[in-house]
Structure formats: structure tokens, C-alpha cells
Design a protein around this motif. Structure first.
Motif, short mmCIF file in Angstrom:
data_model
loop_
_atom_site.label_atom_id
_atom_site.label_comp_id
_atom_site.label_asym_id
_atom_site.label_seq_id
_atom_site.Cartn_x
_atom_site.Cartn_y
_atom_site.Cartn_z
N THR A 162 7.05 5.64 6.00
CA THR A 162 7.19 4.26 5.54
C THR A 162 5.89 3.49 5.71
O THR A 162 5.43 2.78 4.80
CB THR A 162 8.32 3.55 6.31
N ASP A 166 3.57 2.00 2.75
CA ASP A 166 3.29 0.56 2.70
C ASP A 166 1.78 0.30 2.69
O ASP A 166 1.29 -0.56 1.94
CB ASP A 166 3.91 -0.14 3.92
N THR A 169 0.37 1.25 -0.74
CA THR A 169 0.74 0.25 -1.74
C THR A 169 -0.14 -0.99 -1.63
O THR A 169 -0.62 -1.53 -2.64
CB THR A 169 2.21 -0.16 -1.57
N GLU A 237 -1.93 -7.14 5.63
CA GLU A 237 -1.12 -7.96 4.72
C GLU A 237 -1.25 -9.43 5.09
O GLU A 237 -1.39 -10.30 4.20
CB GLU A 237 0.34 -7.52 4.79
#
Length: 436
Positions: A162, A166, A169, A237
Motif C-alpha cells: 500500500t 501510494d 502514485t 503529500e
């Protein structure tokens, strides 16, 4: 040559710095620069000891990151760190007393680190400190879980996938959106660094053991790496979103950064070749520098310049274009500091035996040189002067830790910090021109 004429020559050399490097460059030269230092060379120590207050301190400037780093990022790391440690009893009861003692010790150390002061640097550095603390806490909890029979192997594998997806991406979605190419470099360099950290940490270099009870600390290390990757992805992020918040005029700067990174890569290569050519034609090995500040300064300058060039190549090859631009600016300044150091050594400087007074003087010159860059108010130059700040901080720490009996190395490091800072404005301007 007099000190005054030497100063005039160095000033003229700095004005010519980078002149013509964007054009056709000389071929890179193989081999070393011929500087007179080897691993087996005897080094003469100076009897002087430097007191802690001789170097003083340096204040870090405001962060060049285009916007405030959200406090919620550090708060999330702190909460997670303390939660992980709270899951481990202060005195774990385990069948294996040695394992219990080591987990107890590691827990206490992790808690002490979590309560320690944060670095007096930039907010992105505070995040880095918290990620390390969070990683340490995860290692303790993971080891305790394994030692008590908990098998987290399957859950960890799913979590790793995961986090990896992430991070990938997010990396694919980086368009370097900003008001300008220079702003994009400052905003996305830390984002790229975090994404690279995530990618490194998520690799299963340390696999979760088949028998976690038998290898609890290996289990803890495997868990900690994924925890670090997850924390880095969250920070990446968060920083990207912060840089875009309220900036409707931001637009993609991908093409500008890609082009600038490639051009600057060539400029760095040609500049290094030019400086090496000069050093081969006029080497420093015609006299004995052993045991002098000059020897330390020359070795430090050469090593840092070569390492900086490698960092540029690595960033370009990885497709980290904002990082490549920053590394190129750093490398150009490092190379010019190397050139300036060689010029000063040829002029007869840095030959004196270090004293407390000479170290104080070198510290003041370094502090002044860095301060001039910061006071100019250029965010790009402020970012590029970071290595000078770090060198100064390293010296301060070494003296405070009791290494004041190595004055040659201390004075050489301070001299280098001044030379590097003096080279930053020209490097920053050169980089800015390639971004426009």
C-alpha cells in the motif's frame, strides 16, 4: 605574491566564475588532482585546544520553502511515536530475559529521543527528526510484538504494498506546479527527497522472519522500515499540498525543470573539468603541506566537490529534476570553493599553526560570509548556502563534544564554510538564469 595582490586575483577569478561553461567545454580529465595527501601520510597535531566558545554559533535563516510547513505533520509523527511506545510495557515480561532487557533499553532510548529538543534548523528538518523517532519507536514495538508471539508478517507485506503504491502514485502526479520555475525547485526538492526516502525504505531489504519469536529484532527492523516509508509518503503529500494551497496562479513547470537539470548537469561537468585542468597544470604538490590547515582545507575541498558532482548525476538519472537543479547549484559552489581554496594555498595562506585566536577569526569570517548570503534575501541562495550552515554546525558540535584538540581540522572546516558561502551568490544567479 602579497596578500593584497592575491586578494585581487581571487576576486577576478570569482568574477569569471562559470563564464563560458554553458558553451562547449573541455573534456573531463581522468585521475586525481595531484594534491599532496595520502592515507599513510603523517599528520602533525597542534598542542592548542579550542574552547567551546571559540567558534560561537550561527543562526539558521528562515526556510526557503515557499510556504509554512503544516504543524499537523510533526504533530502526527509525535502522536504516532508516543502511541507506539505506549504499546510496549516499561518492564516487558518475556521468557527470554536478554530479549526483555534489550527491548526495555531500546524503549527507554526511544522515549528519551522523543522527548529531546528538535534541531534548530528548518521545519523540514524537524519532520526528518520526527520520522527517525517514529522509526525507532516502531522498531521497539515490532520487536516486542514478535517476542510475545505476534506474527505481523502478512499485515506488514500488505502495508508495504500500500505504501509503495501510494508513493508511486504521488511521484507520478508531480508536475512541479508553482508560480515560477525557481519556486517549483524550492517547493519540490524536499518532496522528491521524501519520495526517494519512501522508495528506499519500502524495499524489503530486511524481510520479516518466518519465526518472529526467534528473531524479534529483525522483525522490529522490518516493521520500522515500512513505518519510515509511510511517514515519508505522508510528509511528501503534506508538503506538496501546502505548496499549492491558495496558489491558483500555479502552473506546471515540468518542461522548464527538465531542461534546466540537463543543462546544469553539463555545466557542472565542464566546470569541474576546467578546475581539474588548472590543478593538473599548476599542482600544489611542489611543497610540503603536511600538518597544515592548508592540507586539511585542500583535502576537504576536493572531496566535497567530487561528492557534489556525483549527487548531480544521481539526481538527474533518477528523474528528480528539482533535486538535480539544487544539487547542480551546490556543486557549482563547491567546485568554486575548491578552486578558491587552491588559489589561497598557492598564495601562501592557511600555513599558520592554528591558535585559539586564528580559529575565532576563521569562525567570524565563516559567520559573516554565510550572513551576507542570507541577508540578501534570495530564497534560492539561502537554500544553496545550507552546506555552509551545516559545516559550521558540525564544527560547533565537534568542539562541544570535546574534539577541540583538533584545531587544524576545525579551522580548515571554517575556512571552507566561508569559501563556499562566497561562491553561492554566483552559483544561485547562474542557476536562476537556466531556469528562466
Amino acid at each position: 605574491m602579497t596578500r593584497e595582490s592575491g586578494s585581487r586575483r581571487r576576486a577576478a577569478s570569482r568574477r569569471r566564475f562559470l563564464a563560458g561553461v554553458a558553451g562547449t567545454g573541455a573534456a573531463a580529465l581522468a585521475g586525481c588532482s595531484g594534491l599532496p595527501f595520502t592515507d599513510g601520510e603523517e599528520r602533525r597535531d597542534s598542542p592548542v585546544s579550542i574552547p567551546p566558545d571559540a567558534v560561537g554559533s550561527i543562526n539558521w535563516p528562515a526556510s526557503p520553502f515557499p510556504t509554512a510547513v503544516p504543524a499537523s505533520l510533526a504533530a502526527a509523527h509525535e502522536a504516532r511515536t508516543r502511541s507506539l511506545l505506549d504499546d510496549v510495557p516499561a518492564e516487558p515480561e518475556l521468557p527470554n530475559a536478554a530479549v526483555a532487557t534489550e527491548i526495555e533499553t531500546n524503549r527507554e532510548r526511544a522515549r528519551e529521543r522523543a522527548n529531546a529538543d528538535l534541531p534548530d534548523e528548518w521545519s523540514v528538518d524537524e519532520l526528518d527528526a520526527w520520522r527517525r523517532r517514529r522509526e525507532d519507536a516502531a522498531a521497539v514495538r515490532g520487536a516486542y510484538r514478535a517476542a510475545t508471539g505476534g506474527d505481523d508478517g502478512a499485515d506488514l507485506a500488505a502495508r508495504r504494498r500500500t505504501v509503495r503504491d501510494d508513493g508511486a502514485t504521488l511521484a507520478a502526479d508531480v508536475e512541479y506546479r508553482a508560480e515560477s520555475a525557481a519556486a517549483a525547485v524550492l517547493a519540490y526538492e524536499p518532496v522528491e527527497s521524501l519520495l526517494a526516502e519512501c522508495a528506499r525504505s519500502v524495499r524489503p531489504q530486511v524481510t520479516y522472519p518466518a519465526d518472529p519469536v526467534a528473531e524479534p529484532f529483525r522483525a522490529g527492523e522490518a516493521v520500522a522500515r515500512v513505518e519510515r516509508a509511510e511517514a515519508a509518503a505522508a510528509d511528501a503529500e503534506g508538503l506538496r499540498e501546502a505548496s499549492l494551497d491558495g496558489r491558483d496562479e500555479a502552473s506546471p513547470r515540468w518542461a522548464s525543470l527538465v531542461a534546466a537539470a540537463e543543462v546544469l548537469r553539463g555545466s557542472v561537468s565542464r566546470t569541474r573539468a576546467s578546475v581539474r585542468e588548472r590543478l593538473v597544470a599548476d599542482p600544489l604538490d611542489d611543497e610540503d603541506l603536511s600538518g597544515t590547515v592548508a592540507q586539511e582545507l585542500a583535502a576537504t575541498s576536493e572531496t566535497r566537490a567530487e561528492s557534489a558532482v556525483e549527487d548531480v548525476e544521481r539526481a538527474v538519472d533518477a528523474g528528480d529534476h528539482a533535486t538535480a537543479v539544487i544539487e547542480a547549484g551546490t556543486a557549482l559552489a563547491e567546485i568554486d570553493a575548491y578552486r578558491a581554496a587552491a588559489d589561497e594555498i598557492r598564495d601562501g595562506e592557511h600555513r599558520e599553526t592554528p591558535t585559539e585566536a586564528s580559529v575565532r577569526s576563521a569562525a567570524e569570517r565563516a559567520r559573516s560570509a554565510v550572513g551576507e548570503v542570507v541577508d540578501a534575501g534570495d530564497p534560492l541562495a539561502t537554500r544553496l548556502v545550507r552546506p555552509g550552515l551545516q559545516v559550521f554546525g558540525y564544527v560547533v558540535n565537534r568542539v562541544e563534544e570535546g574534539y577541540g584538540s583538533a584545531p587544524r581540522r576545525i579551522q580548515a572546516s571554517l575556512a571552507y564554510a566561508a569559501l563556499y558561502a562566497n561562491a553561492v551568490p554566483a552559483a544561485a544567479e547562474f542557476v536562476r538564469e537556466r531556469l528562466s
